[in-house]
Design an enzyme around this catalytic site. Structure first.
Site, short mmCIF file in Angstrom:
data_model
loop_
_atom_site.label_atom_id
_atom_site.label_comp_id
_atom_site.label_asym_id
_atom_site.label_seq_id
_atom_site.Cartn_x
_atom_site.Cartn_y
_atom_site.Cartn_z
N LYS A 11 0.81 -1.22 0.00
CA LYS A 11 0.00 0.00 0.00
C LYS A 11 0.85 1.28 0.00
O LYS A 11 2.06 1.24 0.27
CB LYS A 11 -0.94 -0.03 1.21
CG LYS A 11 -1.95 -1.20 1.20
CD LYS A 11 -2.92 -1.09 2.38
CE LYS A 11 -3.92 -2.24 2.38
NZ LYS A 11 -4.94 -2.10 3.46
N TYR A 51 -12.52 -2.25 -3.23
CA TYR A 51 -13.02 -2.24 -1.85
C TYR A 51 -14.54 -2.09 -1.78
O TYR A 51 -15.08 -1.66 -0.76
CB TYR A 51 -12.32 -1.15 -1.05
CG TYR A 51 -10.94 -1.56 -0.55
CD1 TYR A 51 -10.79 -2.66 0.30
CD2 TYR A 51 -9.80 -0.86 -0.91
CE1 TYR A 51 -9.53 -3.04 0.77
CE2 TYR A 51 -8.54 -1.23 -0.44
CZ TYR A 51 -8.42 -2.32 0.40
OH TYR A 51 -7.18 -2.70 0.88
N ASN A 114 -1.95 0.48 6.81
CA ASN A 114 -1.45 -0.79 7.34
C ASN A 114 -0.62 -1.60 6.34
O ASN A 114 -0.53 -2.82 6.45
CB ASN A 114 -2.57 -1.59 7.99
CG ASN A 114 -3.64 -2.02 7.00
OD1 ASN A 114 -3.56 -1.68 5.83
ND2 ASN A 114 -4.61 -2.77 7.45
N HIS A 117 -2.18 -5.50 1.75
CA HIS A 117 -3.46 -6.20 1.62
C HIS A 117 -3.18 -7.64 1.23
O HIS A 117 -2.25 -7.91 0.46
CB HIS A 117 -4.32 -5.58 0.51
CG HIS A 117 -5.41 -6.51 0.04
ND1 HIS A 117 -6.60 -6.66 0.69
CD2 HIS A 117 -5.45 -7.41 -0.98
CE1 HIS A 117 -7.33 -7.59 0.09
NE2 HIS A 117 -6.65 -8.06 -0.94
N GLU A 128 -9.68 -11.00 -7.24
CA GLU A 128 -8.77 -9.86 -7.10
C GLU A 128 -7.61 -9.96 -8.09
O GLU A 128 -7.21 -8.96 -8.70
CB GLU A 128 -8.26 -9.80 -5.65
CG GLU A 128 -9.37 -9.43 -4.67
CD GLU A 128 -8.98 -9.57 -3.20
OE1 GLU A 128 -9.84 -9.34 -2.34
OE2 GLU A 128 -7.81 -9.90 -2.91
P1 ATP Z 1 -7.08 -5.92 3.66
O1 ATP Z 1 -8.45 -6.23 3.06
O2 ATP Z 1 -6.55 -4.57 3.25
O3 ATP Z 1 -6.12 -7.03 3.45
P2 ATP Z 1 -8.02 -6.77 6.21
O4 ATP Z 1 -8.68 -7.89 5.46
O5 ATP Z 1 -7.10 -7.11 7.34
O6 ATP Z 1 -7.22 -5.83 5.24
P3 ATP Z 1 -10.59 -5.45 6.17
O7 ATP Z 1 -11.56 -5.59 7.26
O8 ATP Z 1 -10.82 -6.18 4.88
O9 ATP Z 1 -9.14 -5.79 6.75
O10 ATP Z 1 -10.45 -3.89 5.87
C1 ATP Z 1 -9.88 -3.46 4.64
C2 ATP Z 1 -8.98 -2.29 4.89
O11 ATP Z 1 -9.76 -1.19 5.30
C3 ATP Z 1 -7.96 -2.47 6.01
O12 ATP Z 1 -6.78 -3.10 5.59
C4 ATP Z 1 -7.68 -1.05 6.41
O13 ATP Z 1 -6.72 -0.46 5.54
C5 ATP Z 1 -9.02 -0.39 6.22
N1 ATP Z 1 -9.75 -0.32 7.48
C6 ATP Z 1 -10.38 -1.34 8.11
N2 ATP Z 1 -10.92 -0.93 9.26
C7 ATP Z 1 -10.65 0.41 9.35
C8 ATP Z 1 -10.93 1.43 10.29
N3 ATP Z 1 -11.63 1.16 11.39
N4 ATP Z 1 -10.46 2.67 10.05
C9 ATP Z 1 -9.75 2.95 8.93
N5 ATP Z 1 -9.45 2.02 7.99
C10 ATP Z 1 -9.89 0.78 8.20
MG MG Z 2 -9.88 -7.62 3.73
#
Ligand code: ATP
Ligand code: MG
Length: 140
Positions: A11, A51, A114, A117, A128
């Site tokens: 990212k 997303y 973070n 992904h 994806e």
């Molecule tokens: P990713 O899909 O990016 O691999 P993940 O599966 O661990 O991450 P998801 O629940 O799918 O987490 O959320 C997708 C992304 O949305 C997260 O990686 C993060 O960047 C963002 N995100 C999730 N929760 C929050 C939040 N509370 N505040 C801000 N951003 C968030």
């Molecule tokens: Mg996810």
């Protein structure tokens, strides 16, 4: 166990800090092979589509803005149990909750920024990968 593929994104917070190589080293040390990789500037439309499942969440706008704020590196990773393995290597979504030695614990800045992904299922991995790669761009 079968060889699987998963989809990864390095990212903007990580590309901004020149962490692509460090993250790739952690991926490879875990036994995952990078079989497809491209650095791109994600468009607003691409990020919104990617997303889409989070469209109703309060952080959706912020997330799309972040993912288009700087280049990202899209990747296809291959290995035994690749989907679950990469989720382990990434660590928890919130770096504060991530285990020591995981990518998010070592380099991520916050729950939003973070660093990586990874697909959460084989089905989503296929979808994806298909959004960003053709088979010809993946060389196992
Ligand atoms: P990713 O899909 O990016 O691999 P993940 O599966 O661990 O991450 P998801 O629940 O799918 O987490 O959320 C997708 C992304 O949305 C997260 O990686 C993060 O960047 C963002 N995100 C999730 N929760 C929050 C939040 N509370 N505040 C801000 N951003 C968030
Ligand atoms: Mg996810």
């Amino acid at each position: 166990m079968a060889t699987e593929r998963t989809f990864s994104i390095i990212k903007p917070d990580a590309t901004n800090r020149n962490l692509t190589g460090k993250i790739n080293a952690m991926i490879e040390e875990a036994g995952l092979r990078i079989v497809g990789q491209r650095r791109i500037q994600m468009t607003d439309a691409q990020a919104k589509k990617f997303y889409e499942v989070h469209a109703e969440r309060p952080f959706y706008g912020e997330l799309v803005e972040f993912m288009t704020s700087a280049p990202v590196v899209v990747q296809v990773l291959e290995g035994e149990n690749a989907v679950a393995k990469y989720r382990e290597v990434m660590g928890a979504t919130n770096p504060e909750d991530a285990a020591p030695g995981t990518i998010r614990k070592e380099v991520a800045l916050s729950i939003g920024e973070n660093s990586v992904h990874g697909s959460d299922s084989q089905e989503n991995a296929k979808l994806e990968i298909g959004q960003f790669f053709t088979e010809a761009d993946i060389v196992g």
